[in-house]
Each structure stands twice: as C-alpha cells, then as structure tokens.
Design a protein around this motif. Structure first.
Motif, PDB file in Angstrom:
ATOM      1  N   UNK A  72       1.039  -1.219   0.072  1.00 31.87           N
ATOM      2  CA  UNK A  72       0.024   0.012   0.086  1.00 31.87           C
ATOM      3  C   UNK A  72       0.908   1.223  -0.016  1.00 31.87           C
ATOM      4  N   UNK A  73       0.634   2.232  -1.004  1.00 32.44           N
ATOM      5  CA  UNK A  73       1.402   3.557  -1.043  1.00 32.44           C
ATOM      6  C   UNK A  73       0.380   4.451  -0.809  1.00 32.44           C
ATOM      7  N   UNK A  74       0.601   5.405   0.013  1.00 42.27           N
ATOM      8  CA  UNK A  74      -0.333   6.680   0.365  1.00 42.27           C
ATOM      9  C   UNK A  74       0.512   8.003   0.096  1.00 42.27           C
ATOM     10  N   UNK A  75      -0.191   9.052  -0.228  1.00 45.50           N
ATOM     11  CA  UNK A  75       0.560  10.439  -0.285  1.00 45.50           C
ATOM     12  C   UNK A  75      -0.568  11.479  -0.326  1.00 45.50           C
ATOM     13  N   UNK A  76      -0.207  12.302   0.615  1.00 40.56           N
ATOM     14  CA  UNK A  76      -1.355  13.406   0.620  1.00 40.56           C
ATOM     15  C   UNK A  76      -0.664  14.587   0.238  1.00 40.56           C
ATOM     16  N   UNK A  77      -1.170  15.683  -0.390  1.00 39.60           N
ATOM     17  CA  UNK A  77      -0.462  16.953  -0.587  1.00 39.60           C
ATOM     18  C   UNK A  77      -1.785  18.023  -0.477  1.00 39.60           C
ATOM     19  N   UNK A  78      -1.289  19.251   0.194  1.00 40.86           N
ATOM     20  CA  UNK A  78      -2.208  20.376   0.323  1.00 40.86           C
ATOM     21  C   UNK A  78      -1.320  21.824   0.025  1.00 40.86           C
ATOM     22  N   UNK A  79      -2.031  22.651  -0.638  1.00 40.43           N
ATOM     23  CA  UNK A  79      -1.272  23.716  -1.001  1.00 40.43           C
ATOM     24  C   UNK A  79      -2.553  24.877  -0.738  1.00 40.43           C
ATOM     25  N   UNK A  80      -1.908  25.979  -0.428  1.00 40.88           N
ATOM     26  CA  UNK A  80      -2.826  27.300  -0.014  1.00 40.88           C
ATOM     27  C   UNK A  80      -1.917  28.496  -0.416  1.00 40.88           C
ATOM     28  N   UNK A  81      -2.667  29.499  -1.130  1.00 45.28           N
ATOM     29  CA  UNK A  81      -1.881  30.710  -1.561  1.00 45.28           C
ATOM     30  C   UNK A  81      -3.004  31.813  -1.446  1.00 45.28           C
ATOM     31  N   UNK A  82      -2.518  33.124  -1.027  1.00 43.75           N
ATOM     32  CA  UNK A  82      -3.416  34.133  -1.173  1.00 43.75           C
ATOM     33  C   UNK A  82      -2.528  35.333  -1.903  1.00 43.75           C
ATOM     34  N   UNK A  83      -2.732  35.879  -2.797  1.00 41.80           N
ATOM     35  CA  UNK A  83      -1.937  36.914  -3.492  1.00 41.80           C
ATOM     36  C   UNK A  83      -2.881  37.662  -4.233  1.00 41.80           C
ATOM     37  N   UNK A  84      -2.117  38.794  -4.688  1.00 39.61           N
ATOM     38  CA  UNK A  84      -2.783  39.594  -5.498  1.00 39.61           C
ATOM     39  C   UNK A  84      -2.212  39.332  -7.168  1.00 39.61           C
TER      40      UNK A  84
END
Length: 926
Positions: A818-830
């Motif tokens: 079993x292979x698991x991967x999780x990614x999260x990205x957040x950005x706030x820009x003009x």
C-alpha cells in the motif's frame, strides 16, 4: 636369472607389447578415465546405427585374454619403450604414446571421458562400456548419462537411462553440442559426423521447448522431429503445447511445423493451424508485429499496435506501429533507436493521430482532432569523453493527444509536459565550467507553453588570488579572500500553444544576459563563530521592454470593462545591482539526559542561528514603474522586464538585517538490536525546522519582510513529511491590499497572516519479499546495461506496457502493499490580471495498493481523491491470475472522462505474445 623365469618374463613382456599394439591400432584417441575393475557380465553392442539398444542394466562379460586370437607382433629390433606417461592413470588420465603414423579414420581431437563406477574396454571388438554418471567430451560436444557405450569401428556413442531397484529411471542422457541441449531417454550420436538419433527428447530453443518421440539431427545441426509438441511452459508435463507430427528446427532461426493442434492440459482443442513458424530469438530479428483487436465505443472496432520491426545492425533499429478504427480514426508511430557501446544510446518516438468521434452529418455531435507527440531521450556514457556530458529528455505535443490516445494512469493524471537538453564541459585542473541547455514546459490544462533556448552559463569557481601555494606560519586574513564569476545567457518565451510559430509567439520572446561577480571570505572569530564578509556586483542586459497599461474601455467579459494592455519595445537596455554584506553564524548544542531506567536515553537539540547585515544602493529605479490594475485606481510597483529570462534587479535601496534559525532534533532510545555495549538507537524527530526573515532599515514602509518557515522529517523511516509557508506580518484592507501596520499592533497574538503554505506526506507499506535481493540485483544489471546498449529503450517500452496494462505485470512474490500520499497547497496573492486578491486551496490524496487473495490471485487499485471537487480521481482497478506459463488479467477504469473494461489471457513468453486473447470496451465522456 633362472631360465624358466626368463622365459616367463619374456612371455610377460610379449603379452604387454601385444596388448599395447592392439590399443594403438584400435583407439585413435587419448584415454582419460576414472575406472575400477568391473564384474563380469554378458552382452554385445550392435554395429548398425539403427540396431536395437542392449539392455542398459547388464554389463558385458570380459573375455579371457588367453582365448583371444593370437596376433604376431610387428618385427622390431628394439625393445618396446614404456614411459611413465605412456601408461593410463588408474582412475582418470590420457594415453599419450607417440604414434609414428596417424590412421586415416582417426578423430580430429582427443576424447576425454570418465565414469564414477567403472569403464570396460573390449579391445578386439573396439568397444567401451561406461557405468555410473559417465561423461565424455569431444571438441564442443559433451554427453552425460548413467550408461554409455562407444563403438570405435562405427564411431557411434550410445547413451541410455538406468533404473533403480524400485524400477524408477535415473541418469537420463544429456547432450550439449554447439550450444544445443537435449534431454532424452536414449541417444545415439556419431562422434565424427555429429549425426544423432534421439528417443523421447526434450530440448530448448530460445524461449520455447520442443518435445519429440523421435529426433534426428543432421551434421548441419538441423533437427527433424516425429510426433512433437512445442510449448513455452518449462514443466515436464506442460500446461499447453502445439502438437504436430512433423517438425523441423533450423538452429538460431526458426522452428517450423506442419499442421498443428493446440492442446491444453493434455486435451486437444478445436483450434488447428495449417502450419506454424516460431522464431528462435537470438539477437536482432526483423519481422512483423501482429496487431491486437480492440473495440472503442467512440472510435469503433479497430486493430492496434500492429507494424514492423526493422533491425539495422548493432547500432540502429526501428519500430513502426499503427492502429486503425472503423469510424475513421488512426494513429501512426515511428520509434528509431541508436546506440554505440561505451559511448551513447538514445531513441526517438514520433506519433501522429487523427481522431474522429460522432457523425460528420451532425456537427454538434461530431469531433475531429489531429494531434502529435514527439519524444527523444539520449544519454552519454560518462567514460566516453571525461569532462563532457550530453543528455536529452524531450517530450512535447498537442494538448489533446493525451485525451484521445493515452490511457495509462500516470499520463492521465499528469497535465504537464517537460523537456530538457543539456550539454556541459569542465576543464580539468581549472576552475572553469560551461553549461548550455534547452528546456520546455507545457501545461495541458491551461495550454500555456514556456520554451527557454538557447540558455548558457559560464562559471569560474571561487579562486583565492592572494593565497600562496605554500603557507608559511599563520595564514593571513586576506589569504581567504575569494573571487568568482558567473555569466548567464538566456532566451525564453511564454505563449499559448495555439500561436506556436506565429508572430505573437516571437513578440513575447525575451532575451537577456546577466554577469555576476561575487567577492567573499570567511574569518573564524570568538572560537565558535564564523564571520563572512562579502561584496557582489551584477549587470543585466535586456533586448526587450514590456509595457503594461490600464485600458478602461477594454472588455474582458460580458459584464466587465477595463483590462490591461501589453506592448513590447525592442532595443538594448541595461540595469545593475550591487550589494555588500557581512554574516555571523554558529551552532549551539543542547542535550537532555533521561534516567538510566528510561527507554529514552537522551534528546539532543542543535540550533544553527545566522545573522547578517547587507546594504544595497538603488541602482535599478529606472527599471520599475507603477501599474494600475483595477478600476479603483490601485497601483502596483512592477518592472519593465518582468518576463526577463535572467531575472531583474531588486527595486529600491536596502539596508537590511537578516535573521535565520535552523533546528535539528534527535533522540536516543534503548534498542535490543544494537550489538554494542550501549544498546542505543538514534531516531530523528526533526531533520530540519527553521524560520527566516529580514528588516530593511532604509525602506519607507513595509520594512519587515514576511516570515518564511519550513519543516521536514522522516518519522520511523516510514512517514515522509515536508512543509513550508510564508507569514505576512502586515494587515490588509477589505480588498486585500496591505497596510503599513503590524498584525500584533491590533491586539492579536499572531506573527501575521498566512499567505501561502504547502504540506506533503507520503508513506509505503508492504509485506516481505523473499526475492528482494535477486530483484535488486537484476535491476542493477539492467541499469548497468542501459549505458552501453539498447536495454534502456527496451525498458522504456516495457514500462509503457506496464502503465497501460498494470494487471498483466504484478509481483506475486509480495502478498500485499500500500502506497499513500497526501498534498495540500494554499495561496493568497494579488493577481493584477484578475483585478484583485485570489485565494487558492487544493487537497489531493492518492493511493496505490494490491493484495493476494491466494498465492495465484491478486487484486489491485490505483486511484486518488480530489477534496476540492469531492470526487474520486482517475481510477484503475485490476484482477490478475497467475497460470504458470499463462496469465489472465482484468482491467477496469470505472469513472472519469475515459472509461475502459478489458480482459486478457496471454502467454508469459514474449515469443507467443500474439496468442493473447483480449476483449475490451472503451468509452469517452467529452
């Protein structure tokens, strides 16, 4: 000496002389035997090639030598000479009497032989009998058997199987001749002519096995078989075979049979073929690639992966493939490869596809697309030209090619293409380096393309001009003064793929040159600190200025007016930047010891603080201007060279103090596995955790830079975690514009606002693989071969097949994984083009695993979950069944734009890959 004794002695010598004279006449080869006297037995060997075989478990009676016909010895005036080398060894040896003349029917080389039990020689009959694990060798022919008989008069060697007291046969004859191997019940071979007749034989040719009741082999090594079976199953009783009465084998070329019937588990099937040709694959062979049948709901019935392979020698080859469908879609692919051992290898792939969906008479339901894809990979052996490297990995094409023509999981979930071509040269013994490259990136979703070419960099590593070759006494501070140089040339362009090759693409082309001259040195101070002053100067050259202006009358949508116009001015423009800096760094160690009874022994914390000061004059103020980006008149400071391929100098003057802190956290725990006296094991809790920021003393506003934080660790050698983020310490208004006021001044206990962040975690679990070491060795062997021959291309094609049909390439040696991967990205820009602040938040979970229901059944799935869209991503499920020499796989893509169901039963052997039974259905949601 007594007279009778003398007479007996003469008779004894006469008998020895007659015996050796008979051996010289009867045996033209050297005896090298391991033998002991055998018990008397009866039996005779047939002189005809086709005579019946004597019973293998009986031994011939050794005749009394006194009853043999007496032959007069040749007249000689000399006594017979017997040297030590002239007598055969008692067990294993070679007779090496010097012969005055060689018989016309003598063999071309000696025969060496041995037997574990005994060897019996009948001189008058010119026969040898071998008992017990007998072995004979003549030139390139080797024969092993439990029983063997050799007739010198006919030159025929006969080998048979023996039986034990329980009636079980053992010691089957094994013949190896010129690379061919035969396993049989009975074997007769003429040593001189190499003709042979073999009863109930089994032989291997390439990946295939031939089982025959009777086999004749001719002097040219061609084989004729009677009542045969051809299979790729390596069992004594194969699971399947093609039964044919007559068969011919042309060594290293073909196995040809007459009418044949497919037999499965010993049961004949209704499948008959009028003839069969099975190639014996040794090296490069040109030939037809048989297509496979497929049904596609949008393209119709079709044939795919058919074509022709062209072998052009050791250095070149080419594969031509194609596919065609009943609704008018087609695809052509050419894949030439090249190689030169110990120098380089590579290959191209060009695919052109024409896709037609729907009825042309109904335009709303009709889709037509003509696409292409080009790939090129090249690798150079590092030993070919020391100091020079060249490599290429090119992959580009139209955005719709993947949508209509690529079905594997990895390609379907990847929406970017990238390419790179690199050349580098280093001068041995000198501090100079040169690199040049071409790079390409392409977003298949937004259809944005970026190409950088040509790009070149010339670097002079840091040299110390004031450092003498031999330092006498204590080194001076100026001995550490170093100077370097870095020159960069870059051309880049960003455009939509629809304007490729058009004027809009060339209008956006940016060219630039950057020269950098760093001067630095380091001085140890206060014992544990390092002081590093430095000065740097950079010069920028540009060939195009980008001017962006607000146009209130520009319509960007139905309900919105106002937008940004972009124009370009060609010319020669310069900008420069200079700075001076000084930094101080050290390392601080802290240790916390636990009690002796605790399993946790200690925790160590390492801090590496760095503080620096820098000054930068405002040398690039003419390279910047204020850009209005919305109807309210809000502006943003922007450079005329924003799209520069070599970057732009910083705006304004700066007198900054920068601070950075990096941390490392480790723990020592008790471990029984540690064989040392301490029984300790180190565990890394944090590989790195840090924060960086700076404060500009000379800025008019916004003096404090955002805080940059990061962390990385690998918990328990299983869970990889990386995280990073940026915190802005200033407030913003309702429209997201920054205000020159710190967040903590408003009473909030916070460093600021999180403007961007990312985190990624991955882990993998699997059961133990007993064959892991053997597989790792095979992978290492393949990697070593890839730099010298065409194995790299073969592996690439194999990987492509694995991606397309994962159910056909599963590892039954691993019960589950079993292979698991999780990614999260957040950005706030003009974003000025959108007219305001844009927030983005993405989460994605991917998983890949399989498990074995039984040692021969395996179920697997590859998929992911998109939290933004709240649905499963592209999913591929498969079921596989290991049938020893065959394999069955069921592949299912149940959701998404592209859906497919297929079931395949195919032989594992590559030589019979065209016998696969495939049933598939494909659907598109456009």
């Amino acid at each position: 000496m007594h007279l009778n004794y003398k007479n007996n002695y003469k008779k004894f010598l006469r008998r020895i002389y007659l015996t050796f004279a008979g051996i010289l006449i009867a045996i033209p080869f050297i005896i090298n035997a391991v033998a002991t006297p055998a018990p008397n037995a009866g039996g005779r060997f047939n002189k005809s090639f086709t005579d019946t075989v004597p019973k293998p478990d009986t031994k011939p009676v050794v005749p009394d030598t006194n009853k043999l016909p007496q032959k007069e010895a040749p007249v000689s005036t000399e006594e017979p000479k017997a040297t030590e080398e002239g007598f055969p060894d008692e067990n294993t040896g070679t007779d090496s009497l010097d012969l005055p003349k060689v018989s016309k029917d003598s063999l071309e080389a000696p025969i060496t032989y041995k037997a574990k039990d005994s060897i019996v020689l009948l001189v008058p009959d010119k026969r040898f009998y071998f008992y017990g694990t007998a072995n004979t060798k003549y030139q390139k022919t080797t024969l092993n058997a439990e029983r063997m008989t050799y007739n010198q008069a006919t030159g025929i060697m006969e080998a048979t199987t023996a039986t034990d007291t329980a009636g079980k046969p053992y010691g089957r004859p094994q013949l190896e001749d010129n690379g061919q191997a035969f396993d049989s019940d009975t074997l007769r071979v003429n040593i001189a002519t190499h003709r042979a007749k073999i009863i109930h034989t089994r032989s291997q040719y390439g990946e295939g096995f031939v089982l025959s009741e009777q086999t004749k082999r001719e002097p040219d090594n061609s084989i004729f078989g009677y009542k045969n079976g051809y299979t790729t199953c390596n069992l004594d009783t194969p699971h399947f075979q093609f039964r044919a009465n007559k068969i011919k084998v042309i060594p290293d070329k073909l196995v040809i049979s007459g009418p044949a019937n497919l037999e499965i588990e010993g049961v004949p099937t209704p499948l008959f073929i009028p003839f069969a040709i099975f190639p014996i694959t040794h090296g490069q062979q040109s030939g037809i690639l048989v297509p496979s049948y497929i049904v596609n709901a949008q393209k119709g019935m079709g044939l795919q992966n058919g074509g022709y392979y062209i072998g052009l020698g050791d250095n070149f080859d080419m594969t031509l493939r194609g596919e065609i469908y009943s609704y008018g879609s087609w695809q052509l692919m050419a894949s030439p490869t090249y190689r030169k051992r110990y120098h380089y290898n590579g290959g191209f792939t060009l695919s052109i596809a024409n896709t037609r969906f729907g009825d042309p008479a109904v335009k709303s339901e009709f889709t037509k697309s003509r696409d292409f894809r080009f790939t090129w990979n090249h690798s150079m052996d590092s030993k070919a030209r020391p100091g020079i490297t060249f490599g290429a990995n090119v992959n580009f094409g139209t955005a719709k090619f993947n949508t209509y023509n690529v079905f594997d999981y990895a390609s379907r979930v990847t929406n970017t293409l990238s390419s790179s071509i690199n050349f580098s040269k280093t001068w041995q013994g000198k501090p100079f380096n040169f690199t040049s490259s071409l790079s390409h990136s392409q977003n298949l979703t937004t259809r944005d393309v970026n190409i950088a070419f040509p790009s070149a960099t010339f670097t002079m590593n840091t040299i110390y001009p004031f450092q003498p070759k031999e330092v006498i006494g204590k080194a001076k501070w100026y001995h550490k003064l170093g100077i370097g140089y870095n020159g960069t040339l870059n051309n880049s362009v960003t455009f939509k793929d629809s304007v490729f090759g058009k004027s809009k693409m060339f209008d956006a082309l940016q060219s630039g040159v950057k020269h950098s001259l760093p001067i630095s040195f380091s001085i140890p101070v206060f014992k544990n600190f390092t002081l590093s002053p430095g000065v740097s100067y950079s010069e920028y050259w540009f060939t195009k200025k980008t001017i962006r202006t607000w146009n209130p009358g520009k319509r960007v949508s139905i309900d919105s007016l106002g937008g940004i116009d972009t124009t370009y001015e060609s010319g020669f423009y310069t900008a420069r930047q200079a700075s001076a800096s000084i930094s101080l760094s050290t390392a601080v160690y802290g240790m916390y010891q636990f009690s002796k009874t605790s399993k946790i022994k200690a925790i160590r914390h390492v801090m590496r603080p760095t503080i620096s000061m820098s000054y930068q004059p405002d040398l690039a103020k003419d390279a910047y201007y204020y850009l209005q980006y919305n109807r309210e008149g809000e502006t943003l400071r922007q450079s005329y060279f924003l799209s520069s391929s070599v970057g732009v100098p910083s705006d304004g003057r700066a007198g900054s103090i920068s601070f950075g802190l990096d941390n490392n956290l480790e723990m020592k725990v008790f471990s029984k596995k540690d064989t040392s006296a301490n029984h300790e094991k180190k565990i890394k809790l944090l590989d790195g955790f840090g924060i960086n920021t700076s404060y500009n003393l000379l800025a008019d506003s916004f003096k404090l830079a955002p805080f940059s934080i990061y962390a990385r660790t690998n918990l328990f050698d299983k869970l990889n975690i990386t995280a990073s983020g940026s915190i802005d310490p200033y407030e913003v208004n309702s429209r997201g514009r920054r205000l020159d006021n710190y967040v903590w001044n408003t009473g909030k206990l916070s460093l600021g606002r999180l403007t961007n962040a990312s985190i990624a975690m991955s882990t993998s679990f699997q059961s133990q693989d007993k064959k892991a070491k053997d597989k790792e060795q095979q992978i290492n062997n393949i990697e070593n071969e890839q730099s010298t021959d065409a194995a790299f291309q073969a592996q690439q094609r194999q990987l492509e097949q694995v991606r397309r049909n994962p159910g056909e390439y599963v590892d039954f040696d691993i019960p589950w994984k079993l292979d698991l991967s999780y990614s999260m990205t957040y950005s706030k820009q003009i974003l000025v083009d959108s007219g305001g602040v844009v927030n983005t938040f993405n989460q994605y979970l991917s998983f890949n695993g399989d498990f074995s229901l039984t040692p021969k059944w395996k179920i697997g799935v590859t998929s992911g979950y998109n939290f933004n869209e709240q649905k499963l991503a592209y999913t591929n499920m498969y079921i596989s069944r290991d049938l020893h020499c065959w394999q069955m796989s069921i592949n299912l893509v149940p959701i998404g734009t592209y859906r497919q169901f297929s079931i395949t039963i195919s032989p594992k052997s590559g030589i019979l890959r065209d016998l696969r039974i495939n049933r598939s259905r494909t659907f598109y949601d456009l």
